[in-house]
Design an enzyme around this catalytic site. Structure first.
Site, PDB file in Angstrom:
ATOM      1  N   ASP A  19       2.167   1.989   3.625  1.00 57.18           N
ATOM      2  CA  ASP A  19       1.346   3.097   3.779  1.00 57.18           C
ATOM      3  C   ASP A  19       1.965   4.479   3.601  1.00 57.18           C
ATOM      4  O   ASP A  19       1.542   5.744   4.180  1.00 57.18           O
ATOM      5  CB  ASP A  19       0.560   3.126   5.252  1.00 57.18           C
ATOM      6  CG  ASP A  19      -0.821   3.617   5.326  1.00 57.18           C
ATOM      7  OD1 ASP A  19      -1.143   4.199   4.001  1.00 57.18           O
ATOM      8  OD2 ASP A  19      -1.632   3.704   6.259  1.00 57.18           O
TER       9      ASP A  19
ATOM     10  N   GLU B 226      -8.927   1.361  -2.772  1.00 59.44           N
ATOM     11  CA  GLU B 226      -9.069   1.537  -1.156  1.00 59.44           C
ATOM     12  C   GLU B 226     -10.368   2.063  -1.033  1.00 59.44           C
ATOM     13  O   GLU B 226     -10.715   3.289  -1.058  1.00 59.44           O
ATOM     14  CB  GLU B 226      -7.969   2.488  -0.646  1.00 59.44           C
ATOM     15  CG  GLU B 226      -8.397   2.242   0.946  1.00 59.44           C
ATOM     16  CD  GLU B 226      -6.814   3.006   1.420  1.00 59.44           C
ATOM     17  OE1 GLU B 226      -6.510   3.970   1.139  1.00 59.44           O
ATOM     18  OE2 GLU B 226      -6.617   2.792   2.658  1.00 59.44           O
TER      19      GLU B 226
ATOM     20  N   HIS C 135      -9.017  -2.051   7.298  1.00 58.99           N
ATOM     21  CA  HIS C 135     -10.013  -0.908   7.479  1.00 58.99           C
ATOM     22  C   HIS C 135     -11.477  -1.629   7.823  1.00 58.99           C
ATOM     23  O   HIS C 135     -12.179  -0.746   8.166  1.00 58.99           O
ATOM     24  CB  HIS C 135     -10.240   0.085   6.479  1.00 58.99           C
ATOM     25  CG  HIS C 135      -9.134   0.938   6.061  1.00 58.99           C
ATOM     26  ND1 HIS C 135      -9.209   2.124   6.967  1.00 58.99           N
ATOM     27  CD2 HIS C 135      -7.846   1.180   5.540  1.00 58.99           C
ATOM     28  CE1 HIS C 135      -8.120   3.050   6.488  1.00 58.99           C
ATOM     29  NE2 HIS C 135      -7.407   2.340   5.606  1.00 58.99           N
TER      30      HIS C 135
ATOM     31  N   ASP D  92       0.248   5.434  -1.060  1.00 55.54           N
ATOM     32  CA  ASP D  92      -0.674   6.647  -1.413  1.00 55.54           C
ATOM     33  C   ASP D  92      -0.178   7.698  -2.311  1.00 55.54           C
ATOM     34  O   ASP D  92      -0.754   8.860  -2.189  1.00 55.54           O
ATOM     35  CB  ASP D  92      -1.197   7.216  -0.154  1.00 55.54           C
ATOM     36  CG  ASP D  92      -2.485   6.372   0.318  1.00 55.54           C
ATOM     37  OD1 ASP D  92      -3.462   6.156  -0.471  1.00 55.54           O
ATOM     38  OD2 ASP D  92      -2.302   5.880   1.442  1.00 55.54           O
TER      39      ASP D  92
ATOM     40  N   HIS E 265     -13.338   1.729   3.556  1.00 55.12           N
ATOM     41  CA  HIS E 265     -12.383   2.560   4.158  1.00 55.12           C
ATOM     42  C   HIS E 265     -13.075   2.630   5.627  1.00 55.12           C
ATOM     43  O   HIS E 265     -13.464   1.872   5.977  1.00 55.12           O
ATOM     44  CB  HIS E 265     -12.160   3.929   3.183  1.00 55.12           C
ATOM     45  CG  HIS E 265     -10.891   4.718   3.715  1.00 55.12           C
ATOM     46  ND1 HIS E 265     -10.822   5.825   4.278  1.00 55.12           N
ATOM     47  CD2 HIS E 265      -9.488   4.288   3.657  1.00 55.12           C
ATOM     48  CE1 HIS E 265      -9.732   6.019   4.526  1.00 55.12           C
ATOM     49  NE2 HIS E 265      -8.791   5.208   4.376  1.00 55.12           N
TER      50      HIS E 265
ATOM     51  N   HIS F 295      -2.496  -2.972   4.506  1.00 57.91           N
ATOM     52  CA  HIS F 295      -1.810  -2.261   5.590  1.00 57.91           C
ATOM     53  C   HIS F 295      -2.290  -2.094   6.872  1.00 57.91           C
ATOM     54  O   HIS F 295      -2.879  -1.412   7.045  1.00 57.91           O
ATOM     55  CB  HIS F 295      -1.622  -0.964   4.935  1.00 57.91           C
ATOM     56  CG  HIS F 295      -2.844  -0.084   4.541  1.00 57.91           C
ATOM     57  ND1 HIS F 295      -3.856  -0.647   3.681  1.00 57.91           N
ATOM     58  CD2 HIS F 295      -3.319   1.231   4.940  1.00 57.91           C
ATOM     59  CE1 HIS F 295      -4.832   0.166   3.571  1.00 57.91           C
ATOM     60  NE2 HIS F 295      -4.628   1.430   4.230  1.00 57.91           N
TER      61      HIS F 295
ATOM     62  N   HIS G 132       0.880  -1.272  -0.066  1.00 63.10           N
ATOM     63  CA  HIS G 132       0.064   0.004   0.025  1.00 63.10           C
ATOM     64  C   HIS G 132       0.851   1.247  -0.058  1.00 63.10           C
ATOM     65  O   HIS G 132       1.658   1.454   1.019  1.00 63.10           O
ATOM     66  CB  HIS G 132      -0.883  -0.151   1.363  1.00 63.10           C
ATOM     67  CG  HIS G 132      -1.800   1.026   1.117  1.00 63.10           C
ATOM     68  ND1 HIS G 132      -3.235   0.553   0.481  1.00 63.10           N
ATOM     69  CD2 HIS G 132      -1.996   2.497   1.515  1.00 63.10           C
ATOM     70  CE1 HIS G 132      -3.963   1.802   0.604  1.00 63.10           C
ATOM     71  NE2 HIS G 132      -3.454   2.871   1.218  1.00 63.10           N
TER      72      HIS G 132
END
Ligand SMILES: [Zn+2]
Length: 410
Positions: free
Chosen positions: A304, A141, A214, A38, A168, A235, A36
């Protein structure tokens, strides 16, 4: 302590940078596949996805955890780039936003072909390793991105999505998120609703990895029970070391072990130490713990990076993976265990997901019930009177009874 003179060369060999050198040797053959990152979200918020802007140059980008030189220094060989849109887009423009984030990932591959290659299967990852390029995959995600539509799920698969995080930090109309366990959201689906189960089955059929980062514990349990293929936590870290609800509790780690699934450890300080500060060594503690409870085959990395505001000292950006690997070697992880955590475990799970997938099987078709959708700007085409009767045998029976009663009265 007195050490026999003939042991000195051995001591010298095992101190200093020896573990770091060993880490680099291993990573030259087996680079890291991270679960993961971003960076695509940073590209949206910093440049509105305009990659041609001079300051958006991924070779010189400086404010982010991720850029091309750092990825190379970190021996990153595979990356699930997060296509993410926040929960406030749910029931609004989530689908448009997610399409744009998938598009920006594809454009990264197009703009930097010497560095990135977009791939969609486990063979493609191995091929990228051979070529010395970074296998780039799309991880979506947040289940709100499919807008409760199996058609959108399938379309995202065709655009390259190879994992979907079921939620999420918000419930979808069909799956509950981790805030339910924290008492900040109400349980709506008790894990997965009937439609949520269809989503999981369809992901199995398509060959999309199910990501349980999540989600609520009830959703973890329901999905691990239902899925025919192993799943990932792209993650998440270990709950027993840091009691944050985003982390995975030990009883779920047992299921991870039984299903051949994978936990890719998150480096966010708040999930590592439950404090604002954390260290590389504490991240290694999470890796150790998951290995102890779920087995060496269940461990991976899901940093992450560029999705969090605080990262541990020693793991400041994506160039630092070899330091973490050196720490695992210092803790006497075997070379095979290290290669597993770096890439082999993910490749095993991905292959299993591919083997379970079967595009000749009939797709899931039944739409989510109309009353489960939040009334918004959404139109209701397809949900005709006839089809709502069709899906509500009770209503059909009631109206038949009325007719029959009417007839008998005559
Ligand atoms: Zn996340």
């Amino acid at each position: 302590m007195w050490i026999s003179w003939w042991l000195w060369p051995l001591v010298a060999l095992c101190t200093g940078d020896q573990f770091r050198d060993e880490a680099e040797r291993i990573m030259r053959g087996t680079p890291v596949i991270d679960g993961h990152n971003d960076l695509p979200w940073q590209l949206l918020t910093m440049f509105n996805n305009q990659l041609q802007q001079a300051k958006a140059n991924l070779t010189s980008l400086a404010q982010t955890h991720t850029n091309i030189p750092k990825l190379k220094a970190g021996f990153v060989g595979g990356q699930f780039w997060s296509a993410y849109t926040p929960c406030d887009t749910q029931n609004k423009d989530a689908v448009r936003r997610i399409l744009e984030q998938i598009d920006v990932i594809h454009r990264m591959c197009q703009m930097y072909p010497e560095t990135f290659v977009c791939v969609t299967n486990s063979t493609g990852i191995r091929q990228a390793f051979q070529e010395g390029r970074i296998a780039s995959l799309v991880g979506v995600e947040g289940g709100h991105s499919i807008d409760s539509s199996l058609g959108v799920l399938r379309a995202l698969y065709h655009l390259g999505m190879r994992y979907l995080t079921l939620t999420h930090s918000c419930n979808t109309p069909w799956a509950d998120n981790w805030l339910v366990d924290k008492g900040e959201d109400k349980a709506q689906s008790q894990g997965l609703s009937d439609f949520g189960q269809s989503v999981v089955k369809e992901m199995n059929r398509l060959g999309v990895i199910i990501d349980l980062a999540h989600v609520s514990v009830a959703t973890m349990n329901a999905t691990l029970k239902l899925s025919k293929a192993p799943v990932i936590f792209s993650h998440s870290s270990a709950y027993s070391l840091c009691q944050h609800r985003r982390n995975v509790p030990d009883h779920v780690l047992q299921l991870v072990n039984q299903t051949g699934s994978l936990v890719m450890v998150n480096f966010y300080n708040d999930y590592v130490s439950c404090r604002k500060e954390a260290t590389l060594s504490q991240v290694a503690d999470h890796l150790d713990h998951i290995k102890k409870v779920a087995g060496a085959g269940a461990v991976g990395f899901g940093g992450d990076f560029d999705g969090v505001s605080r990262v541990p000292s020693g793991l400041e950006d994506v160039s630092k993976y070899p330091d973490l690997v050196a720490e695992l070697l210092r803790r006497q992880w075997t070379e095979a265990e290290v290669r597993g955590a770096l890439a082999d475990n993910l490749l095993r799970v991905f292959k299993a997901v591919e083997q379970v997938s079967d595009h000749t099987q009939t797709p899931e078709e039944e739409p989510i019930p109309l009353d489960k959708l939040e009334d918004s700007c959404r139109t209701k085409y397809g949900y005709s009177e006839a089809s709502s009767f069709y899906h509500q045998p009770g209503a059909l029976l009631a109206s038949l009874t009325t007719i029959l009663l009417g007839l008998s009265l005559l």
